[in-house]
Structure formats: C-alpha cells, structure tokens
Design an enzyme around this catalytic site. Structure first.
Site, mmCIF file in Angstrom:
data_model
loop_
_atom_site.group_PDB
_atom_site.id
_atom_site.type_symbol
_atom_site.label_atom_id
_atom_site.label_comp_id
_atom_site.label_asym_id
_atom_site.label_seq_id
_atom_site.Cartn_x
_atom_site.Cartn_y
_atom_site.Cartn_z
ATOM 1 N N LYS A 185 0.839 -1.206 0.000
ATOM 2 C CA LYS A 185 0.000 0.000 0.000
ATOM 3 C C LYS A 185 0.869 1.250 0.000
ATOM 4 O O LYS A 185 1.988 1.219 0.522
ATOM 5 C CB LYS A 185 -0.858 0.026 1.276
ATOM 6 C CG LYS A 185 -1.978 -0.972 1.328
ATOM 7 C CD LYS A 185 -2.735 -0.848 2.651
ATOM 8 C CE LYS A 185 -3.834 -1.881 2.761
ATOM 9 N NZ LYS A 185 -4.890 -1.724 1.763
ATOM 10 N N ARG A 203 -10.193 -11.717 2.198
ATOM 11 C CA ARG A 203 -11.039 -12.789 1.683
ATOM 12 C C ARG A 203 -10.324 -14.144 1.743
ATOM 13 O O ARG A 203 -10.970 -15.181 1.835
ATOM 14 C CB ARG A 203 -11.488 -12.445 0.255
ATOM 15 C CG ARG A 203 -10.354 -12.287 -0.719
ATOM 16 C CD ARG A 203 -10.755 -11.520 -1.988
ATOM 17 N NE ARG A 203 -10.920 -10.089 -1.731
ATOM 18 C CZ ARG A 203 -11.294 -9.203 -2.646
ATOM 19 N NH1 ARG A 203 -11.565 -9.588 -3.869
ATOM 20 N NH2 ARG A 203 -11.425 -7.919 -2.333
HETATM 21 N N1 BES Z 1 -7.993 -3.819 4.594
HETATM 22 C C1 BES Z 1 -8.192 -3.415 3.256
HETATM 23 C C2 BES Z 1 -9.507 -2.699 3.039
HETATM 24 C C3 BES Z 1 -9.683 -1.362 3.714
HETATM 25 C C4 BES Z 1 -9.449 -0.200 3.020
HETATM 26 C C5 BES Z 1 -10.152 -1.281 5.013
HETATM 27 C C6 BES Z 1 -9.647 1.017 3.628
HETATM 28 C C7 BES Z 1 -10.332 -0.054 5.628
HETATM 29 C C8 BES Z 1 -10.093 1.090 4.938
HETATM 30 C C9 BES Z 1 -8.186 -4.633 2.339
HETATM 31 O O1 BES Z 1 -7.387 -5.684 2.723
HETATM 32 C C10 BES Z 1 -7.675 -4.179 1.020
HETATM 33 O O2 BES Z 1 -6.548 -3.809 0.933
HETATM 34 N N2 BES Z 1 -8.535 -4.252 0.012
HETATM 35 C C11 BES Z 1 -8.174 -3.851 -1.309
HETATM 36 C C12 BES Z 1 -8.731 -4.883 -2.249
HETATM 37 C C13 BES Z 1 -8.268 -4.722 -3.651
HETATM 38 C C14 BES Z 1 -6.795 -5.040 -3.766
HETATM 39 C C15 BES Z 1 -9.087 -5.643 -4.526
HETATM 40 C C16 BES Z 1 -8.814 -2.490 -1.568
HETATM 41 O O3 BES Z 1 -9.934 -2.264 -1.132
HETATM 42 O O4 BES Z 1 -8.157 -1.663 -2.188
HETATM 43 MN MN MN Z 2 -5.397 -5.492 2.049
#
Ligand code: BES
Ligand code: MN
Ligand code: ZN
Length: 498
Positions: free
Chosen positions: A274, A348
């Site tokens: 990230k 997931r």
């Molecule tokens: N933990 C994150 C989702 C999240 C984002 C929670 C902002 C709280 C605030 C999750 O693991 C994630 O990174 N999801 C990705 C999925 C994508 C790679 C398909 C996302 O939402 O960008």
């Molecule tokens: Mn994630």
C-alpha cells in the site's frame, strides 16, 4: 478503560449526591423545550430553565452541550443540558437520538466523578449505552493516563430504580456497551503489541473468563489442518498466524450461529504494498475479529438461548522473503484453489478458510464481518456498512443494524461479477482485474465458501469500524466497536424469532 459504576436511582435530581446533573433539551415546534426527566431541575430554577438556557444560546439541536452553574439551586454544582434534536410528529424521540445525546454529554464531562443522568427517562438502554460509549477513552499508551477514579453514574428512569425489568435493562445495556468497548480496545491496541499470537492469547483469556470453550490453532496446527489461505497471507510476517475458535452453548439452544471476523492485525498490502499515506489506519484491519470475539463473550454474559461459535483467523500481511506472491496459488481448507493476483486482497483469503471451518459445524446462520474493501467506503461512506449474503437474512441483518444505530445497507451480489473472478490456473482469482463493484466482488468471492443451506450475511465495515475523524455522538476517535451492536441485535433476534 475503567468502566464507571452505573446504578439506578429514585433520588430527586435537585438534592441527589452528585456533582453534575445531565438533562435533555429538544428542538420543539416553538423552539427550545425540555425533555422528559428535566422537570424537577426546572422547578428548582423556578420554571425558568428554558429562559436561562436560551440566554446561553441553547436550541435543543442534536448533540449541543450547554453547561449551566446551578448557583445553589441544586446540590450538584453543574447542570449539563444536552440537545436530543427534534422529536417526531408524535412528539417522541428515537433511541438513537438519546444514545447520541448521552454520548455527547458524556464526552463533555471529562473527569466528573458523580453524575446524575436523567436521559434514562427518555430511553434507559440508549442513555446507558450512549453514556458508556461516549465516555470511552484509550490512554493505555499515553504517559498521562485517564483519571482512573471509577466514576459513579446514576440514572433516573420512568419506572424507578426498583423495577425488575428496569434493572435487567441496565444490566443488558451495560453488557452491550462493555462488548463494544472490548472491541474498541482491541482495535486501538497498536500492531506491535497486537499480533496474531498475542491477539489469540488475549481472546483466549477473555473467552475462558466468560466460560467459553477456546481452541487456538498455531502455525503448525494450521499446516496440519490445511488452512492454505491463512498460512499464505500470514507467511510474510515473523509473527505467524493463528485461528481462534470460541464456542458458547446456551441453555436450550434453539439455533446455531457461526460468527467469522477478519483478523489482519496489520495490513501493509504485502508484496502488493500500500502507499504510505494512510497505511497506519490498517492497525484497524482486525476490527471484524474484535467484534466477533466481543460478541460471543457477550452472548455468554447475556445467556442467549443459542449456540454461538466465533471462528477468527488472525494474520499479519507483510512483505518479506517468505511472503506469498502475486501469482501464487493457495489451497483453502476443503480443497478449493485460488490464484493470488494481488496480495492486498488478503482478507477474503483468510476468511475463506475460516468460513469453510465454521460451516463444518453445520450452523443455521453464518455472519462474517470484515474491514474488507476500500470500495465499501467509496460506495457507502464512512458510517454505513455494506451487507451482502442470502437475500432474506441479508435484509434482516441490515435492518437490525439500522435499528441499533449502526447504519447498514443491503447490497447485491451481481451474478456477472463471478466470471470476473475466474483464473486460468486455479478455481478462482482473488481480484477481478477491474475497479467496478469492488465490495460486491469480494462478497461474491466469499459466497464460494458458504455451505449449501446456510443463511449468510457478510458485513463489510471498512469505513464504519474506524473513526479517523473527530468524535460524534457516542462514537469516539479510533476504533468504533462496529458492528458489535448489530451482531448483538442479530443474536437477540434469532434467539427470539428463530
Ligand atoms: N484492509 C483493506 C480494506 C480497507 C481499506 C479497510 C480502507 C479499511 C479502509 C483490504 O485488505 C484491502 O486492501 N482491500 C483492497 C482490495 C483490492 C486489492 C481488490 C482495496 O480495497 O483496495
Ligand atoms: Mn489489504
Ligand atoms: Zn485488509
């Protein structure tokens, strides 16, 4: 934090042994008016309380706090008048209005030791929950701790202090608020102290103290069991993953409810790392786990006539030499395979294993909750959870959430998105490769792991679980404890209606 001591009282607010008396104000049709419960205080001010509060600028609008010295007219030195907002056409206010007012009042009390709260006359449960949650602080990591003097809060109620049903209400509302606080404490504990092994240990202690059966699978047991999703995601961290199972079997259990919560103790994104900007918020990526742990403990405290099992996968998603890679294929419990195309879609993957495990118990209902997708926040904002699943139960869970003031909205699982999760090498991929409907495709992914015949709801709380803005109502900064009260309402509803 130290939860204040709560009691019911019949004492007259004007002579009660208190430092502060909390009263409610409302936005009436003709301007400021006093809420039920404020009459005695008004009488002590010779019926001039509205006039005095108006002089101070009070309007009765939601969460407005106006403080008035009692100038010897009450034993308490201070009156805190909190706005409840506008009543509906029948002249009544909602539980959520009372909860938020009580929360706003509690936030303004900082350090007051003896409080007499008259908001219980509007709605006792809501006043108690709002007060405890609004007064929440997390000072574990501050060199200056919050005042540990256990405050004493007394609530007046319409039915009086001796009524059995009223006492039961106080007890239940306190237990529910304590469960929310447990979840908030977990979320607010930083990831250097809360990692899979320590999280599992804390969950075990808490569960055992509540009389639950607790099972913890460590890395070795996970390998032996075939939990490829949890092991894949957790592999990049020096702090190895866990799976915790907490079981409660109530008296005359009518239904079996499985709870599953995402327990990523920190989500860097892994190799698909990230950006740094808000990465520190990913300390809250175990909020789903925190909520289901707190809820199964609550189920035991409130002795719901249900069987409730929380299945909680815990892992840290880190980049490193032992990390899983984009391109890896993982095999979940039960044998389904998944091509990892993005290591940041990790929630997931750990949930898949946990949901398969949860379904092996043959539950009637399965509720999973997770800070799963940024797409949830894009679609519904910071305060409204997205609820997916089997149609009827999904709608029921969303409605129950709204009923307790945890906004939730039913979302579809559009069939055409399933094909977008196809993989050339495995049974499915963990992302779609496009940005449309990201919350929904995550739901469709999870659906693959729900056993036939199980009524299922998936609650995405990516936004609502963590308050990165200022405090409002009874929602303090940081971990919010969402969706504990939704889950509690779901259990209570299943206990009552099957
Ligand atoms: N933990 C994150 C989702 C999240 C984002 C929670 C902002 C709280 C605030 C999750 O693991 C994630 O990174 N999801 C990705 C999925 C994508 C790679 C398909 C996302 O939402 O960008
Ligand atoms: Mn994630
Ligand atoms: Zn995550």
């Amino acid at each position: 934090m130290t939860v204040p001591k709560l009691a019911l009282t019949d004492s007259d607010p004007t002579t009660a042994a208190a430092d502060t008396v909390v009263i409610g104000t409302v936005q009436g049709a003709d301007g400021l008016a006093l809420a039920d419960g404020a009459a005695a205080v008004d009488a002590a001010f010779d019926g001039k309380l509205v006039e005095l509060l108006e002089t101070l600028g009070a309007t009765g609008k939601a969460e407005e706090v106006v403080k008035l010295p009692s100038a010897g007219k009450l034993t308490a030195a201070l009156v805190v008048a909190v706005g409840v907002g506008a009543p509906n056409d029948e002249g009544t206010v909602t539980a959520e209005q009372v909860r938020r007012a009580a929360g706003a009042a509690a936030r303004s009390l900082n350090g007051t030791v003896r409080v007499l709260n008259t908001l219980g006359e509007l709605d006792l449960s809501a006043a108690v929950e709002g007060h405890l949650l609004g007064g929440y602080t997390f000072t574990e990591y501050k060199s200056e701790k919050a005042d540990e003097k256990a405050a004493k809060v007394e609530f007046t109620s319409v039915a009086g202090a001796k009524d059995k049903a009223t006492k039961a209400k106080l007890k239940a509302a306190t237990a529910i608020a304590e469960a929310v606080i447990t979840a908030r404490d977990f979320v607010n504990t930083p990831p250097n102290d809360l990692f899979p092994a320590s999280f599992a240990e804390r969950a075990k202690k808490l569960g055992e103290a509540a009389g639950l059966d607790v099972e913890v699978l460590d890395e070795k047991a996970l390998r032996k069991g075939g939990y490829g999703g949890i092991l894949g995601v957790g592999g990049g961290s020096a702090r190895k993953p866990r799976l915790v199972r907490l079981s409660y079997k109530g008296p005359k259990a009518r239904k079996k409810v499985a709870l599953v919560g995402k327990g990523i103790t920190f989500d860097t994104g892994g190799i698909s790392i990230k950006p740094a900007g808000e990465m520190h918020h990913m300390t809250s990526d175990m909020a789903g786990a925190a909520a289901v742990i707190a809820t199964v403990v609550l189920a035991a405290k409130l002795k719901y006539p249900l069987e409730v099992v929380a299945t909680v996968p815990m892992a840290e998603n880190m980049p490193g030499g032992e990390s899983y890679r984009p391109g890896d294929v993982l095999t979940f419990l039960g044998g389904k395979t998944c091509e990892v195309q993005n290591t940041d879609a990790e929630g997931r993957l750990i949930l898949a294993d946990a949901m398969v495990r949860a379904c092996q118990d043959g539950p009637d209902y399965l509720v999973d909750t997770a800070t799963l997708t940024g797409a949830q926040v894009v679609a519904l904002g910071k305060r409204t959870a997205g609820v997916m699943g089997t149609d009827e139960f999904r709608d029921r869970v969303a409605a129950l959430g709204r009923g307790v003031g945890e906004y939730a909205w039913a979302m579809p699982l559009p069939e055409e998105l399933r094909a977008d999760l196809n993989s050339n090498v495995a049974d499915l991929a963990n992302i779609t490769g496009h940005r449309w409907g990201g919350m929904l495709s995550a739901g469709i992914f999870l659906r693959e792991f729900v056993a036939e015949g199980v009524q299922w709801a998936h609650v995405d709380v990516a936004g609502p679980a963590f308050n990165s803005g200022g405090a409002w109502g009874y929602t303090t900064k940081g971990g919010t404890g969402t969706p504990v009260r939704t889950l509690a309402a779901v259990l209570a509803d299943i206990a009552e209606n099957g």
